[in-house]
Design a protein around this motif. Structure first.
Motif, PDB file in Angstrom:
ATOM      1  N   TRP A  13      72.590  56.205  84.434  1.00  0.00           N
ATOM      2  CA  TRP A  13      71.158  55.829  83.739  1.00  0.00           C
ATOM      3  C   TRP A  13      70.567  57.279  83.285  1.00  0.00           C
ATOM      4  O   TRP A  13      70.413  58.450  84.012  1.00  0.00           O
ATOM      5  N   SER A  14      69.587  56.951  82.312  1.00  0.00           N
ATOM      6  CA  SER A  14      68.696  58.210  81.993  1.00  0.00           C
ATOM      7  C   SER A  14      67.612  57.556  81.235  1.00  0.00           C
ATOM      8  O   SER A  14      67.635  56.331  80.669  1.00  0.00           O
ATOM      9  N   TYR A  15      66.481  58.126  81.080  1.00  0.00           N
ATOM     10  CA  TYR A  15      65.299  57.796  80.217  1.00  0.00           C
ATOM     11  C   TYR A  15      64.747  58.854  79.645  1.00  0.00           C
ATOM     12  O   TYR A  15      65.073  60.244  80.125  1.00  0.00           O
ATOM     13  N   SER A  16      64.293  58.767  78.463  1.00  0.00           N
ATOM     14  CA  SER A  16      63.548  59.715  77.561  1.00  0.00           C
ATOM     15  C   SER A  16      62.392  59.264  77.204  1.00  0.00           C
ATOM     16  O   SER A  16      62.002  58.170  76.898  1.00  0.00           O
ATOM     17  N   LEU A  17      61.460  60.203  77.185  1.00  0.00           N
ATOM     18  CA  LEU A  17      59.971  59.821  76.634  1.00  0.00           C
ATOM     19  C   LEU A  17      59.582  60.817  75.778  1.00  0.00           C
ATOM     20  O   LEU A  17      59.587  62.174  75.965  1.00  0.00           O
ATOM     21  N   ARG A  18      59.082  60.488  74.587  1.00  0.00           N
ATOM     22  CA  ARG A  18      58.606  61.347  73.522  1.00  0.00           C
ATOM     23  C   ARG A  18      57.238  61.536  73.873  1.00  0.00           C
ATOM     24  O   ARG A  18      56.467  60.536  74.129  1.00  0.00           O
ATOM     25  N   LEU A  19      56.747  62.824  73.862  1.00  0.00           N
ATOM     26  CA  LEU A  19      55.391  63.149  74.092  1.00  0.00           C
ATOM     27  C   LEU A  19      54.740  63.945  72.959  1.00  0.00           C
ATOM     28  O   LEU A  19      55.552  64.986  72.362  1.00  0.00           O
ATOM     29  N   PRO A  20      53.516  63.420  72.332  1.00  0.00           N
ATOM     30  CA  PRO A  20      53.041  64.108  71.366  1.00  0.00           C
ATOM     31  C   PRO A  20      52.223  65.583  71.907  1.00  0.00           C
ATOM     32  O   PRO A  20      52.407  65.627  73.017  1.00  0.00           O
ATOM     33  N   HIS A  21      52.041  66.425  70.994  1.00  0.00           N
ATOM     34  CA  HIS A  21      51.291  67.576  71.324  1.00  0.00           C
ATOM     35  C   HIS A  21      49.818  67.210  71.609  1.00  0.00           C
ATOM     36  O   HIS A  21      49.026  67.086  70.773  1.00  0.00           O
ATOM     37  N   ASP A  22      49.851  66.969  72.722  1.00  0.00           N
ATOM     38  CA  ASP A  22      48.416  66.234  73.422  1.00  0.00           C
ATOM     39  C   ASP A  22      48.154  66.855  74.935  1.00  0.00           C
ATOM     40  O   ASP A  22      49.119  66.707  75.864  1.00  0.00           O
ATOM     41  N   PRO A  23      46.962  67.474  75.095  1.00  0.00           N
ATOM     42  CA  PRO A  23      46.615  67.798  76.731  1.00  0.00           C
ATOM     43  C   PRO A  23      47.046  66.847  77.892  1.00  0.00           C
ATOM     44  O   PRO A  23      47.029  66.968  78.862  1.00  0.00           O
ATOM     45  N   ALA A  25      49.701  64.992  77.822  1.00  0.00           N
ATOM     46  CA  ALA A  25      51.145  64.427  78.019  1.00  0.00           C
ATOM     47  C   ALA A  25      51.762  64.970  79.319  1.00  0.00           C
ATOM     48  O   ALA A  25      52.566  64.150  79.737  1.00  0.00           O
ATOM     49  N   SER A  26      51.360  66.171  79.909  1.00  0.00           N
ATOM     50  CA  SER A  26      51.649  66.164  81.265  1.00  0.00           C
ATOM     51  C   SER A  26      51.331  64.911  82.432  1.00  0.00           C
ATOM     52  O   SER A  26      52.176  64.855  83.086  1.00  0.00           O
ATOM     53  N   ALA A  27      50.179  64.335  82.347  1.00  0.00           N
ATOM     54  CA  ALA A  27      49.879  63.428  83.169  1.00  0.00           C
ATOM     55  C   ALA A  27      50.738  62.163  82.644  1.00  0.00           C
ATOM     56  O   ALA A  27      51.131  61.447  83.606  1.00  0.00           O
ATOM     57  N   ILE A  28      50.935  61.749  81.595  1.00  0.00           N
ATOM     58  CA  ILE A  28      51.604  60.716  81.194  1.00  0.00           C
ATOM     59  C   ILE A  28      53.241  60.798  81.549  1.00  0.00           C
ATOM     60  O   ILE A  28      53.771  60.099  82.113  1.00  0.00           O
ATOM     61  N   ALA A  29      53.799  62.213  81.592  1.00  0.00           N
ATOM     62  CA  ALA A  29      55.065  62.707  81.832  1.00  0.00           C
ATOM     63  C   ALA A  29      55.183  62.277  83.466  1.00  0.00           C
ATOM     64  O   ALA A  29      56.062  61.577  84.066  1.00  0.00           O
ATOM     65  N   ARG A  30      54.098  62.779  84.140  1.00  0.00           N
ATOM     66  CA  ARG A  30      54.279  62.554  85.768  1.00  0.00           C
ATOM     67  C   ARG A  30      54.024  61.077  86.058  1.00  0.00           C
ATOM     68  O   ARG A  30      55.015  60.680  86.964  1.00  0.00           O
ATOM     69  N   THR A  31      53.450  60.258  85.316  1.00  0.00           N
ATOM     70  CA  THR A  31      53.231  58.830  85.667  1.00  0.00           C
ATOM     71  C   THR A  31      54.493  58.031  85.495  1.00  0.00           C
ATOM     72  O   THR A  31      55.020  57.631  86.287  1.00  0.00           O
ATOM     73  N   GLU A  55      54.961  71.209  85.131  1.00  0.00           N
ATOM     74  CA  GLU A  55      54.874  72.775  84.608  1.00  0.00           C
ATOM     75  C   GLU A  55      55.580  72.814  83.503  1.00  0.00           C
ATOM     76  O   GLU A  55      55.139  73.537  82.575  1.00  0.00           O
ATOM     77  N   MET A  56      56.905  72.273  83.278  1.00  0.00           N
ATOM     78  CA  MET A  56      57.660  72.471  81.955  1.00  0.00           C
ATOM     79  C   MET A  56      56.737  71.872  80.823  1.00  0.00           C
ATOM     80  O   MET A  56      56.799  72.443  79.670  1.00  0.00           O
ATOM     81  N   VAL A  57      56.306  70.629  81.061  1.00  0.00           N
ATOM     82  CA  VAL A  57      55.682  69.712  79.923  1.00  0.00           C
ATOM     83  C   VAL A  57      54.487  70.661  79.501  1.00  0.00           C
ATOM     84  O   VAL A  57      54.113  70.660  78.357  1.00  0.00           O
ATOM     85  N   MET A  70      60.628  64.430  77.307  1.00  0.00           N
ATOM     86  CA  MET A  70      61.257  64.779  78.631  1.00  0.00           C
ATOM     87  C   MET A  70      62.409  63.525  78.883  1.00  0.00           C
ATOM     88  O   MET A  70      62.337  62.752  78.441  1.00  0.00           O
ATOM     89  N   ARG A  71      63.486  64.164  79.508  1.00  0.00           N
ATOM     90  CA  ARG A  71      64.641  63.325  79.750  1.00  0.00           C
ATOM     91  C   ARG A  71      64.909  63.311  81.198  1.00  0.00           C
ATOM     92  O   ARG A  71      64.791  64.455  81.993  1.00  0.00           O
ATOM     93  N   ILE A  72      65.111  62.186  81.887  1.00  0.00           N
ATOM     94  CA  ILE A  72      65.363  62.107  83.444  1.00  0.00           C
ATOM     95  C   ILE A  72      66.512  61.367  83.569  1.00  0.00           C
ATOM     96  O   ILE A  72      66.747  60.398  82.766  1.00  0.00           O
ATOM     97  N   ARG A  73      67.566  62.059  84.277  1.00  0.00           N
ATOM     98  CA  ARG A  73      68.811  61.128  84.741  1.00  0.00           C
ATOM     99  C   ARG A  73      69.356  61.813  85.890  1.00  0.00           C
ATOM    100  O   ARG A  73      69.008  62.835  86.455  1.00  0.00           O
ATOM    101  N   ALA A  74      70.090  60.843  86.471  1.00  0.00           N
ATOM    102  CA  ALA A  74      70.891  60.980  87.722  1.00  0.00           C
ATOM    103  C   ALA A  74      72.232  61.729  87.437  1.00  0.00           C
ATOM    104  O   ALA A  74      72.722  61.224  86.470  1.00  0.00           O
TER     105      ALA A  74
END
Length: 167
Positions: A13-23, A25-31, A55-57, A70-74
């Motif tokens: 499995w893997s998930y990808s989240l496209r993030l706009p250049h927006d302050p 974005a980090s909170a949305i990535a964490r959630t 930190e990376m986002v 951001m991509r998340i995968r096992a």
């Protein structure tokens, strides 16, 4: 009771989240990361994964003017990989070379020496918390993208368990 698909090579499995250049974005990535880890029964990864991914986002937002992803995968049982793509091709340390044998120890010493620092500690956190990391530049417009991809891995027994970072 929800059922979870087992983590196997046949069932990746893997998930990808496209993030706009927006302050935000980090909170949305964490959630999003918390939700994915909870749904896959990987709650023990939540704290170190959200810390390092955030930190990376944040770095992607601060050092570029474009979107990020951001991509998340096992990657195997008990191991998680998170990668962040952004439009800046410059690869910052520590991602420009493989982790050194005693890098975590030197990073802990550096953190202890700089307890008053208010910025510039994000990639130091990567050195302390991640089990492995890396990065590479993407060729101009390779698959429609350029920039860089930075990644880190966490194992079930991650070193961040014993490290507390002041907010």
């Amino acid at each position: 009771m929800p059922t979870l698909a087992p983590e196997t090579p046949e069932n990746p499995w893997s998930y990808s989240l496209r993030l706009p250049h927006d302050p935000r974005a980090s909170a949305i990535a964490r959630t999003t990361l918390r939700a994915v880890l909870a749904r896959h029964g990987l709650g023990e990864f939540t704290d170190p994964a959200t810390l390092v991914a955030s930190e990376m986002v944040t770095n992607a937002y601060r050092h570029t003017t474009g979107p990020a992803e951001m991509r998340i995968r096992a990657v195997e049982e008990g191991r998680l990989r998170i990668s962040v793509w952004d439009t800046n091709p410059d690869i910052p340390p520590p991602f420009d070379k493989p982790p050194a044998l005693f890098d975590r120890s030197s990073a802990l010493a550096e953190a202890a020496a700089n307890t008053e620092a208010t910025y510039g500690r994000g990639l130091l956190i990567v050195r302390i918390c991640a089990d492995n990391w890396g990065g590479y530049a993407l060729a101009d417009e390779l698959f429609g993208r350029s920039g860089k991809l930075l990644w880190f891995e966490l194992a079930r027994q991650h070193p961040c368990d014993a490290f507390e970072i002041a907010a």
